[in-house]
Enzyme design. Structure first.
Site, PDB file in Angstrom:
ATOM      1  N   ARG A  88       0.838  -1.200   0.000  1.00 52.26           N
ATOM      2  CA  ARG A  88       0.000   0.000   0.000  1.00 52.26           C
ATOM      3  C   ARG A  88       0.871   1.247   0.000  1.00 52.26           C
ATOM      4  NH1 ARG A  88      -4.993   0.482  -1.554  1.00 52.26           N
ATOM      5  NH2 ARG A  88      -5.093  -1.688  -0.801  1.00 52.26           N
ATOM      6  N   HIS A 320      -4.963  -4.175   4.573  1.00 48.38           N
ATOM      7  CA  HIS A 320      -4.931  -3.043   3.649  1.00 48.38           C
ATOM      8  C   HIS A 320      -3.509  -2.570   3.419  1.00 48.38           C
ATOM      9  CE1 HIS A 320      -6.100   1.045   2.096  1.00 48.38           C
ATOM     10  NE2 HIS A 320      -6.986   0.290   1.488  1.00 48.38           N
ATOM     11  N   CYS A 321      -2.709  -2.556   4.471  1.00 51.45           N
ATOM     12  CA  CYS A 321      -1.329  -2.086   4.360  1.00 51.45           C
ATOM     13  C   CYS A 321      -0.498  -2.917   3.389  1.00 51.45           C
ATOM     14  CB  CYS A 321      -0.648  -2.117   5.720  1.00 51.45           C
ATOM     15  SG  CYS A 321      -1.335  -0.992   6.950  1.00 51.45           S
ATOM     16  N   MET A 322      -0.799  -4.210   3.274  1.00 53.59           N
ATOM     17  CA  MET A 322       0.065  -5.109   2.506  1.00 53.59           C
ATOM     18  C   MET A 322      -0.489  -5.450   1.130  1.00 53.59           C
ATOM     19  SD  MET A 322      -0.863  -8.744   4.193  1.00 53.59           S
ATOM     20  CE  MET A 322      -0.593  -9.406   2.578  1.00 53.59           C
TER      21      MET A 322
END
Length: 334
Positions: A88, A320-322
């Site tokens: 992300r 979401h971050c990855m």
């Protein structure tokens, strides 16, 4: 009305052709959570595979057999430079520009110089190239998790992150808004204050507030008397309501501790939306069960799938971050 000369950022609930997923390969950095994080990411891939093409970034050759063993043929595997899994922030943000997709590549400085890993500054170009789309380089520091957009010109971010001098020295709200408006064709920018305690990203917005429809934002309410983010979460909700958005809430995970007993930035906001499914990170407690039920009620047209993310969280983020989605090209601006 949007002009046709500027980029349009499709919302996350718009049709997607693919989702890129980071695969852990830094065994020493993940330590005892290495295999656990891989298992949790494999579960994420299995939940996404029926609705979207999953493209896994293999950052080192030794981790490919590990991925194949856990995922099999449910994903496509790509060798690309990648320090760690946080696509992300280090990957391209795909926008629609005229009749094509274009990747936006920002300057990445390791979240303000905290974690500078070999390969992270090359990931955006590599993914854009593998997708066959041009990459537009922008000369300011920004991570994808620092902005949240509703597809209709509203953008939310935080002062703690975007105005932090460890990103762009000397930035004011005015300078930041000019840069963000040019990059994303944002028509309105809403500023929140601080992110979660212990968040090494300096307060990424995708851990505290997410759009689920145009003008409709979701945030968290404190859970338990010992929720370490009680004041922060109440301030976020107040600021969003003051901005005259439609605001819905679900409970936070409450106090989640690391091995030293310190609170970690666990969040139910770090969910991923993809082609009718919502993959919600949970932390195996009563608050997560309530969060899943309430999010499902807020998003009745989506299937909310709750998956454990305790091991991934030790790396500092969640689903979401990855990940990084690729919008469908159909319907691009003329």
């Amino acid at each position: 009305m949007k002009t046709t000369t500027l980029a349009h950022t499709p919302p996350e609930w718009a049709p997607q052709s693919a989702v890129w997923v980071g695969w852990p390969h830094l065994r020493d950095a993940w330590a005892e959570d290495y295999e656990g994080a891989q298992r949790e990411i494999a579960a994420l891939v299995k939940a996404l595979a029926p609705v979207v093409t999953v493209k896994l970034v293999i950052g080192a050759p030794h981790s490919r057999p590990e991925a194949v063993n856990l995922i099999g043929d449910l994903a496509e595997f790509y060798d690309a430079p990648m320090g760690d899994i946080w696509l992300r922030d280090i990957g391209p943000v795909f926008v629609k520009f005229r009749n094509r997709l274009e990747g936006l590549g920002f300057t990445f400085n390791g979240w303000g110089g905290k974690y500078e890993l070999e390969g992270d500054t090359e990931t955006a170009a590599a993914i854009a190239r593998l997708e066959g789309h041009p990459l537009k380089r922008l000369d300011f520091v920004l991570e994808g998790g620092a902005v949240e957009q509703d597809g209709e010109g509203i953008l939310i971010t935080t002062r703690q992150c975007v105005l932090n001098p460890n990103r762009n020295a000397g930035w004011t709200e005015e300078k930041a808004e000019a840069a963000l408006s040019e990059a994303f064709n944002a028509q309105r920018i809403i500023w929140l204050g601080d992110g979660l305690l212990g968040d090494h990203t300096d307060g990424h917005v995708d851990n505290i507030a997410r759009f689920v429809a145009p003008g409709h934002v979701i945030c968290q309410t404190p859970s338990g008397d010992d929720d370490p983010n009680t004041d922060i979460l109440r301030a976020i909700e107040s600021e969003l309501r003051a901005a005259e958005l439609q605001v819905s809430t679900i409970p936070s995970p409450g106090r989640i501790e690391d091995e030293d007993g310190e609170p970690v930035p666990a969040s139910h906001m770090n969910f991923l939306i993809s082609n009718g499914r919502v993959i919600l990170p949970i932390y195996e407690d009563e608050h997560s069960k309530r969060a899943q039920a309430e999010l499902q009620a807020i998003m009745p047209d989506h299937e909310v799938i709750a998956l454990p993310a305790n091991h991934i969280l030790t790396g500092g983020g969640s689903f979401h971050c990855m990940t990084q989605q690729v919008p469908e090209t159909e319907g691009a601006l003329p």
